[in-house]
Every structure is written in structure tokens, then in C-alpha cells.
Design an enzyme around this catalytic site. Structure first.
Site, PDB file in Angstrom:
ATOM      1  N   HIS A  35       0.825  -1.196   0.000  1.00 53.87           N
ATOM      2  CA  HIS A  35       0.000   0.000   0.000  1.00 53.87           C
ATOM      3  C   HIS A  35       0.866   1.256   0.000  1.00 53.87           C
ATOM      4  CE1 HIS A  35       0.129  -1.200   4.415  1.00 53.87           C
ATOM      5  NE2 HIS A  35       0.905  -0.142   4.340  1.00 53.87           N
ATOM      6  N   ARG A  39      -0.426  11.647   3.453  1.00 55.87           N
ATOM      7  CA  ARG A  39      -1.030  12.192   4.652  1.00 55.87           C
ATOM      8  C   ARG A  39      -2.332  12.934   4.407  1.00 55.87           C
ATOM      9  NH1 ARG A  39       4.462  12.601   6.007  1.00 55.87           N
ATOM     10  NH2 ARG A  39       4.817  11.189   7.730  1.00 55.87           N
ATOM     11  N   HIS A  55       2.575  10.918  -9.043  1.00 54.37           N
ATOM     12  CA  HIS A  55       1.152  10.598  -8.993  1.00 54.37           C
ATOM     13  C   HIS A  55       0.941   9.127  -8.676  1.00 54.37           C
ATOM     14  CE1 HIS A  55       2.434  10.010 -13.292  1.00 54.37           C
ATOM     15  NE2 HIS A  55       1.938   8.820 -13.012  1.00 54.37           N
ATOM     16  N   GLU A 103      -3.104   9.642 -12.173  1.00 50.43           N
ATOM     17  CA  GLU A 103      -3.142   9.460 -13.626  1.00 50.43           C
ATOM     18  C   GLU A 103      -4.072   8.284 -13.910  1.00 50.43           C
ATOM     19  OE1 GLU A 103       0.640   8.489 -15.458  1.00 50.43           O
ATOM     20  OE2 GLU A 103      -0.164   8.689 -17.483  1.00 50.43           O
TER      21      GLU A 103
HETATM   22  N1  GSH Z   1       8.164  16.476 -16.833  1.00 52.15           N
HETATM   23  C1  GSH Z   1       7.265  15.384 -16.585  1.00 52.15           C
HETATM   24  C2  GSH Z   1       7.066  15.216 -15.078  1.00 52.15           C
HETATM   25  O1  GSH Z   1       8.013  15.445 -14.305  1.00 52.15           O
HETATM   26  O2  GSH Z   1       5.941  14.865 -14.686  1.00 52.15           O
HETATM   27  C3  GSH Z   1       7.863  14.107 -17.134  1.00 52.15           C
HETATM   28  C4  GSH Z   1       6.999  12.906 -16.946  1.00 52.15           C
HETATM   29  C5  GSH Z   1       5.864  12.877 -17.947  1.00 52.15           C
HETATM   30  O3  GSH Z   1       5.702  13.779 -18.767  1.00 52.15           O
HETATM   31  N2  GSH Z   1       5.066  11.825 -17.910  1.00 52.15           N
HETATM   32  C6  GSH Z   1       3.988  11.646 -18.850  1.00 52.15           C
HETATM   33  C7  GSH Z   1       3.029  12.813 -18.768  1.00 52.15           C
HETATM   34  O4  GSH Z   1       2.704  13.256 -17.682  1.00 52.15           O
HETATM   35  C8  GSH Z   1       3.230  10.390 -18.534  1.00 52.15           C
HETATM   36  S1  GSH Z   1       4.284   8.956 -18.640  1.00 52.15           S
HETATM   37  N3  GSH Z   1       2.573  13.335 -19.912  1.00 52.15           N
HETATM   38  C9  GSH Z   1       1.712  14.476 -19.908  1.00 52.15           C
HETATM   39  C10 GSH Z   1       0.759  14.444 -21.066  1.00 52.15           C
HETATM   40  O5  GSH Z   1       0.825  13.532 -21.909  1.00 52.15           O
HETATM   41  O6  GSH Z   1      -0.073  15.350 -21.094  1.00 52.15           O
END
Ligand code: GSH
Length: 245
Positions: A35, A39, A55, A103
Site C-alpha cells: 500500500h 497524509r 502521482h 493518472e
Molecule cells: N516532466 C514530466 C514530469 O516530471 O511529470 C515528465 C513525466 C511525464 O511527462 N510523464 C507523462 C506525462 O505526464 C506520462 S508517462 N505526460 C503528460 C501528457 O501527456 O499530457
């Protein structure tokens, strides 16, 4: 037996054979993510979530439909459903009332809807090495996203469709994050918290609570920090099942 007396279960750190023993033991330990704790305390109405915690990932068969339901119930959607930038998976982002991000990822129905925990790290290879050796996780996939200047590594105890996994994100050039005070820890089950702590020390992790029973409930735990300072707690499998009775 356990190393309650303070002797290293795996002997001298400099001894390569002992080190191999530690690796083998960790690899064969019966582990899974149990798990995640963040907080939400009585009387506290605001947390600093910082910029290091990413997330929680939730699997959904139909992201658009899920997002509509969330909106209908007054939930906050921060990113509308659609393909992830630089990829094909349909995703969306929501925030709970305290600002923790979730997410929503489109995938076939899975046994573990809480499918990932994303943490940002300052050195991806350092983290991969740590979670492999000290934690015994498998590197399930690694992806570089030069267009968006980040790279991710998915790590865990078995295939992604059956287990919650750790998603490590490295943003080009960012080595430090503010971890705030919202994130508490992720828990992992183990058959031996004493050996777990020895292995973690062997691979550069910091033990912040020595292995042993918790006062009152007697559940054996040990608490450690990863190279970026993210906290994890290992919980004895048998004790944990007793807690659930
Ligand atoms: N700069 C980003 C962070 O630190 O959150 C890098 C990580 C990232 O961009 N992850 C993808 C995301 O959030 C998911 S794996 N994409 C945003 C989108 O597609 O709108």
C-alpha cells in the site's frame, strides 16, 4: 536466523560471495507492494506536496467514461483524456481535494487498479541499480523521451498487468526535488525485515528505522530511504496478514 544481535546476516560487505548471497536472498524473498501512504490528518487542512512526488496511477478500461463520471461527481480534471504526449496510451490526470495527482491509464481490466506510483528521481541509473539490488525489483521497461526531455523506468515485482509498479521519472538536468510533507511511504511485504535491512545497507540505502517489532502491535518492520530520500517501509508478511484478521 535473524540478525537481532547486530551481526550482518550477509557478512563482510567487501566479500563478493556474501554480496551475491544478499542479491540472491533479496531476489527470492516473497515481495509485493502492499500500500501507499500519503497524509490526510485530522486538523491539518494543507500539505506541501512539493514537486518530487508524481502521482498514483489508476487503470481504467475506458478513460473518457471514467473522467465523465469523475466530473459528474465534482472531481477536478487537470488533463483531459487523450494519447500521452509522445505515445499512444490514453491517459488523463485528476487531482483529489488535497492536490494529490492521479493518472488514469487506459488498459484492460487488471487485478490491481492502483497500478503505479510515480516518483521523480535525480539520477535514473542510480535509482534503477538501487531498486534492482537493494529491493530486488525487476526493470520492466525503460523509455527515453528526448522530445519532452525526460526518461522513465518502470520497476516492480512481476508483470505490470498483475502488480502495482514503481514509475521512476528523470527530467533532464534536474537532480533535486522538494519532497514536501504530504508523501509518507510505500509499503512492501517481506519474509524477513532483518535481512531486508542488511541488503539495503549493502547497496547504499539508509535505514531510518532499524528492523524490529512495532510497540503495541508487534508487526515487524524496517524503514529506509532510497538515494533521493523517498521513504519505504518493509512489513513482515506473516505479521501483516495477522493485522488484517
Ligand atoms: N516532466 C514530466 C514530469 O516530471 O511529470 C515528465 C513525466 C511525464 O511527462 N510523464 C507523462 C506525462 O505526464 C506520462 S508517462 N505526460 C503528460 C501528457 O501527456 O499530457
Amino acid at each position: 536466523g535473524n540478525s537481532i544481535e547486530g551481526n550482518s546476516t550477509f557478512g563482510n560487505v567487501a566479500n563478493a560471495i556474501e554480496e551475491q548471497d544478499a542479491l540472491d536472498w533479496v531476489k527470492n524473498d516473497k515481495r509485493r507492494m502492499l500500500h501507499v501512504v500519503y497524509r490526510v490528518d485530522y486538523g491539518v487542512d494543507k500539505y506541501d506536496i512539493g514537486d518530487g512526488f508524481g502521482h498514483f496511477g489508476i487503470a481504467a478500461e475506458d478513460v473518457a467514461k471514467t473522467i465523465n463520471l469523475i466530473k459528474a461527481k465534482g472531481g477536478k480534471v487537470t488533463r483531459e483524456p487523450g494519447p500521452v504526449k509522445g505515445g499512444n496510451t490514453i491517459i488523463a490526470f485528476i487531482e483529489d481535494p488535497d492536490g494529490y495527482k492521479f493518472e488514469i491509464l487506459e488498459r484492460r481490466l487488471t487485478s490491481e487498479p492502483l497500478c503505479q506510483v510515480m516518483l521523480r528521481v535525480g539520477d535514473l541509473d542510480r535509482s534503477i541499480n538501487f531498486y534492482k539490488k537493494a529491493f530486488g525489483m525487476d526493470l520492466l521497461r525503460k523509455k527515453d523521451n528526448p522530445d519532452y526531455k525526460y526518461a522513465t523506468a518502470i520497476m516492480g515485482y512481476g508483470p505490470e498487468d498483475e502488480n502495482a509498479v514503481l514509475e521512476l521519472t528523470y527530467n533532464y538536468g534536474v537532480t533535486d526535488y522538494d519532497k514536501g510533507n504530504g508523501y509518507a511511504q510505500v509499503a512492501i511485504g517481506t519474509n524477513d525485515v532483518y535481512k531486508t535491512a542488511e541488503a539495503i545497507k549493502l547497496y547504499g540505502g539508509e535505514i531510518v528505522r532499524e528492523p524490529g517489532p512495532l510497540p503495541g502491535i508487534n508487526t515487524k518492520i524496517t524503514v529506509c530511504l532510497d538515494p533521493d530520500g523517498w521513504k519505504w517501509v518493509f512489513v513482515d508478511n506473516v505479521d501483516f496478514l495477522k493485522e488484517l484478521e
